[in-house]
Design a protein around this motif. Sequence first.
Motif, PDB file in Angstrom:
ATOM      1  N   VAL A 129       0.803  -1.057   0.116  1.00  0.00           N
ATOM      2  CA  VAL A 129       0.064  -0.123   0.194  1.00  0.00           C
ATOM      3  C   VAL A 129       0.977   1.339   0.017  1.00  0.00           C
ATOM      4  N   VAL A 130       0.786   2.110  -0.906  1.00  0.00           N
ATOM      5  CA  VAL A 130       1.630   3.379  -1.088  1.00  0.00           C
ATOM      6  C   VAL A 130       0.733   4.527  -0.937  1.00  0.00           C
ATOM      7  N   ARG A 131       1.240   5.296  -0.159  1.00  0.00           N
ATOM      8  CA  ARG A 131       0.565   6.563   0.260  1.00  0.00           C
ATOM      9  C   ARG A 131       0.829   7.785  -0.756  1.00  0.00           C
ATOM     10  N   LYS A 132      -0.068   8.432  -1.376  1.00  0.00           N
ATOM     11  CA  LYS A 132       0.403   9.624  -2.194  1.00  0.00           C
ATOM     12  C   LYS A 132      -0.567  10.931  -2.110  1.00  0.00           C
ATOM     13  N   ASN A 133      -0.053  11.937  -2.675  1.00  0.00           N
ATOM     14  CA  ASN A 133      -0.896  13.168  -2.570  1.00  0.00           C
ATOM     15  C   ASN A 133      -2.112  13.115  -3.345  1.00  0.00           C
ATOM     16  N   VAL A 134      -3.503  13.777  -3.048  1.00  0.00           N
ATOM     17  CA  VAL A 134      -4.413  13.761  -4.017  1.00  0.00           C
ATOM     18  C   VAL A 134      -4.876  15.253  -3.659  1.00  0.00           C
ATOM     19  N   PHE A 135      -5.879  15.891  -4.703  1.00  0.00           N
ATOM     20  CA  PHE A 135      -6.385  17.058  -4.350  1.00  0.00           C
ATOM     21  C   PHE A 135      -5.440  18.224  -4.189  1.00  0.00           C
ATOM     22  N   SER A 136      -4.215  18.144  -5.259  1.00  0.00           N
ATOM     23  CA  SER A 136      -3.294  19.209  -5.067  1.00  0.00           C
ATOM     24  C   SER A 136      -2.833  19.248  -3.827  1.00  0.00           C
ATOM     25  N   GLY A 137      -2.417  18.248  -2.907  1.00  0.00           N
ATOM     26  CA  GLY A 137      -1.817  18.274  -1.715  1.00  0.00           C
ATOM     27  C   GLY A 137      -2.592  18.389  -0.683  1.00  0.00           C
ATOM     28  N   LYS A 138      -4.096  18.375  -0.836  1.00  0.00           N
ATOM     29  CA  LYS A 138      -4.927  18.707   0.524  1.00  0.00           C
ATOM     30  C   LYS A 138      -5.299  17.527   0.960  1.00  0.00           C
ATOM     31  N   ALA A 139      -4.941  16.327   0.527  1.00  0.00           N
ATOM     32  CA  ALA A 139      -5.195  15.057   1.232  1.00  0.00           C
ATOM     33  C   ALA A 139      -4.280  13.736   0.713  1.00  0.00           C
ATOM     34  N   PHE A 140      -4.517  12.838   1.541  1.00  0.00           N
ATOM     35  CA  PHE A 140      -3.735  11.517   1.007  1.00  0.00           C
ATOM     36  C   PHE A 140      -4.624  10.513   0.735  1.00  0.00           C
ATOM     37  N   ALA A 141      -4.126   9.717  -0.392  1.00  0.00           N
ATOM     38  CA  ALA A 141      -4.685   8.299  -0.699  1.00  0.00           C
ATOM     39  C   ALA A 141      -3.742   7.258  -0.344  1.00  0.00           C
ATOM     40  N   ASN A 142      -4.205   6.085   0.131  1.00  0.00           N
ATOM     41  CA  ASN A 142      -3.536   4.826   0.221  1.00  0.00           C
ATOM     42  C   ASN A 142      -3.975   3.749  -1.104  1.00  0.00           C
ATOM     43  N   VAL A 143      -3.083   3.715  -1.706  1.00  0.00           N
ATOM     44  CA  VAL A 143      -3.161   2.955  -2.911  1.00  0.00           C
ATOM     45  C   VAL A 143      -2.678   1.607  -2.755  1.00  0.00           C
ATOM     46  N   SER A 144      -3.253   0.581  -3.126  1.00  0.00           N
ATOM     47  CA  SER A 144      -2.788  -0.775  -3.007  1.00  0.00           C
ATOM     48  C   SER A 144      -2.393  -1.255  -4.542  1.00  0.00           C
ATOM     49  N   ILE A 145      -1.164  -1.905  -4.613  1.00  0.00           N
ATOM     50  CA  ILE A 145      -0.587  -2.345  -5.987  1.00  0.00           C
ATOM     51  C   ILE A 145      -1.053  -3.725  -5.937  1.00  0.00           C
ATOM     52  N   ASN A 146      -1.502  -4.585  -6.650  1.00  0.00           N
ATOM     53  CA  ASN A 146      -1.723  -5.898  -6.683  1.00  0.00           C
ATOM     54  C   ASN A 146      -0.837  -6.742  -7.683  1.00  0.00           C
ATOM     55  N   THR A 147      -0.282  -5.987  -8.654  1.00  0.00           N
ATOM     56  CA  THR A 147       0.322  -6.610  -9.730  1.00  0.00           C
ATOM     57  C   THR A 147       1.816  -7.177  -9.222  1.00  0.00           C
ATOM     58  N   ALA A 148       2.314  -8.019 -10.127  1.00  0.00           N
ATOM     59  CA  ALA A 148       3.339  -8.758  -9.616  1.00  0.00           C
ATOM     60  C   ALA A 148       4.750  -7.756  -9.820  1.00  0.00           C
TER      61      ALA A 148
END
Length: 320
Positions: A129-148
């Motif tokens: 699970v990777v954390r990234k900025n969203v909404f021009s840095g106003k919030a964070f999103a935790n994105v899960s990568i499931n590929t090999a």
Amino acid sequence: MSVLIFIDHSEGHVKKASLEALSYGAALAAQLGVSAEGILLGTVDSDLSALGRYGVKKVHQAAQEVLNHLDAREFARIISDVAIATGATVLVFSNNVNGKAVAPRVAARLKAGLVSGAVALPDTANGFVVRKNVFSGKAFANVSINTAIKVISLNPNSYPVKEGEGSAPVEPLNVTAVPGVRVVTTTQASGQVPLTEAEIVVSGGRGLKGPENWGMIEELAKVLGAATACSRPVADAHWRPHNEHVGQTGIAIAPNLYIAIGISGAIQHLAGVNRSKIIVVVNKDPEAPFFKAADYGIVGDAFEVVPKMIEAVKKLKGIA
């Protein structure tokens, strides 16, 4: 298995953003229990084996001068081939101009999940699970990568450069580079500190009243070892070059210290600078929106405040 890190460079020097990516990739490799390796396309003036200080165990290099100029398709082809040959399961890029051009193409070639703009090491205890900025840095999103195979591009200045000891063997890549036919005209931006790599940025707005008053902005930047920037109205009025324009429609930056002088703080400007660690605002209007986002604020006339700031910095640094 390995973590493969793209080493970006310019004018013979490895970019600071790439040193951050190397430190990030090495920490991730340690977390996964695999080796960290770097890949550099082109030539640099420095000793690549010294990059071992940032945690990589090996550096792959295609030392062809034609690769000193970015060709995103060709870079993606070479990096993808090396990733397959070395068994890389994670590829790390810097989320700068070159990384944004190459990383998605690599992800497409490798059928890999991509998270752009990462700001922290992945949570590998709960998948990937990777954390990234969203909404021009106003919030964070935790994105899960499931590929090999996984591709991450790291936001500049979001992970510290960690330098230790050691060296890394440099392994030449036997590749044939066939860049596309291009006609390119470039103009080198002036200034000692590139905006995207600057740790301190001094920025001016319409409150400076005209380009003839920019000397104090440049002097403050000089004594601080900072880069200079400006708001969009200033660039549109041709007071300053457009390569200094920071904001949502200009360059997004994340310095450790951002000093905004005579800038009201419109939402479009804030969107490009709100990832700054510390924001200092100087404005004579106490109702300026920028003060709501500032860590420190000075309500006062820039023409009185900035010379005093310069004097104080010089005194602190012992500059005559």
